[in-house]
Design an enzyme around this catalytic site. Structure first.
Site, PDB file in Angstrom:
ATOM      1  CD  GLU A   1      -5.323   2.795  -3.056  1.00 12.86           C
ATOM      2  OE1 GLU A   1      -6.460   3.110  -2.680  1.00 12.86           O
ATOM      3  OE2 GLU A   1      -4.462   2.353  -2.295  1.00 12.86           O
TER       4      GLU A   1
ATOM      5  CG  HIS B   1      -1.975   1.075   1.121  1.00 14.03           C
ATOM      6  ND1 HIS B   1      -1.737   2.367   1.524  1.00 14.03           N
ATOM      7  CD2 HIS B   1      -3.233   1.058   0.631  1.00 14.03           C
ATOM      8  CE1 HIS B   1      -2.822   3.095   1.289  1.00 14.03           C
ATOM      9  NE2 HIS B   1      -3.744   2.322   0.749  1.00 14.03           N
TER      10      HIS B   1
HETATM   11  O1  LIG Z   1      -5.735   4.369   0.314  1.00 12.76           O
HETATM   12  C1  LIG Z   1      -6.890   4.134   0.008  1.00 12.76           C
HETATM   13  C2  LIG Z   1      -7.446   2.761   0.064  1.00 12.76           C
HETATM   14  O2  LIG Z   1      -6.462   1.806   0.264  1.00 12.76           O
HETATM   15  C3  LIG Z   1      -7.807   5.202  -0.436  1.00 12.76           C
HETATM   16  O3  LIG Z   1      -8.097   6.018   0.645  1.00 12.76           O
HETATM   17  P1  LIG Z   1      -9.270   7.103   0.500  1.00 12.76           P
HETATM   18  O4  LIG Z   1     -10.512   6.334   0.098  1.00 12.76           O
HETATM   19  O5  LIG Z   1      -9.379   7.695   1.869  1.00 12.76           O
HETATM   20  O6  LIG Z   1      -8.847   8.068  -0.542  1.00 12.76           O
END
Ligand SMILES: O=C(CO)COP(=O)(O)O
EC number: 5.3.1.1
Length: 219
Positions: free
Chosen positions: A138, A90
């Protein structure tokens, strides 16, 4: 997204929420709608979350086997606690390439489904080469914000879908950052994502179940 196999994965990070209350809301919405909704709590809360019956994921597993590894998160232990999948790499818990590979091996030994996170299309392709079940793109600058990745940077999702497909067509592409509504889920699906990761939209909500029902309406 119209596929009921599409995953909505709620990562509770280290937010000061009630993991069991959110897990129960996720289980209720999943049962009512047939949607696939999973929760990734703190490792110490895995058993309590799994006891609700919701699909339960770890936030991380360490690149280790049984042995002298104090402070590690052992894949076999999270599986024993009821997890059936795990995030790896992550954005808030980045690993070295060799450690991503070893964490994937650990998850494989423990029978866990795997999602490797990535920042951008190049990393998405590289992560796919390691053979996870899915890659989740992400963009770090959009995590925790109000605008979903699918709206703020649709190209990063489309380009990651293409990068993963070019490496291994069996690997799914998920996206996350700023996802909080059914419209965001629909937009992600239209860009080719088969799952979404989200955190603050549910973990910080006054009414997590209402947010979950809206999210699922976008499938
Ligand atoms: O890091 C995330 C999920 O792993 C995304 O976070 P948010 O939904 O708070 O933007």
């Amino acid at each position: 997204m119209s596929d009921s196999d599409t995953l909505i994965l709620v990562n509770l990070k280290a937010y000061p929420c009630d993991p069991v209350e959110i897990a129960e809301a996720c289980a209720t919405v999943a049962d009512d709608t047939g949607a696939r909704v999973a929760v990734a709590p703190q490792a110490a809360h895995l058993s309590a979350v799994a006891d609700t019956g919701v699909e339960t994921w770890a936030q991380h597993v360490s690149p280790v086997e049984h042995g002298s590894h104090t402070g590690s998160t052992l894949a076999e232990a999270v599986a024993d606690a009821g997890a059936t999948g795990t995030l790896i790499n992550h954005s808030e818990n980045r690993l070295k390439l060799a450690d991503i590979d070893a964490s994937l091996a650990a998850a494989g030994r423990a029978g866990l489904e795997t999602v490797v996170c990535a920042n951008n299309p190049a990393q998405s392709g590289a992560a796919a080469a390691l053979g996870p079940d899915a890659v989740a793109v992400e963009p770090p600058e959009l995590i925790g914000g109000d605008v979903s990745v699918a709206t703020a940077d649709p190209a990063i999702v489309e380009d990651s879908v293409a990068a993963v497909e070019a490496v291994d067509a069996d690997v799914d592409l998920f996206c996350g950052a700023g996802v909080s509504t059914g419209e965001d889920v629909t937009a992600a699906g239209e860009l080719g994502a088969t799952g979404v990761l989200l955190a603050s939209g549910v973990a910080k909500a006054d009414d997590p179940e209402a947010v979950l029902r809206d999210l699922v309406s976008g499938l």
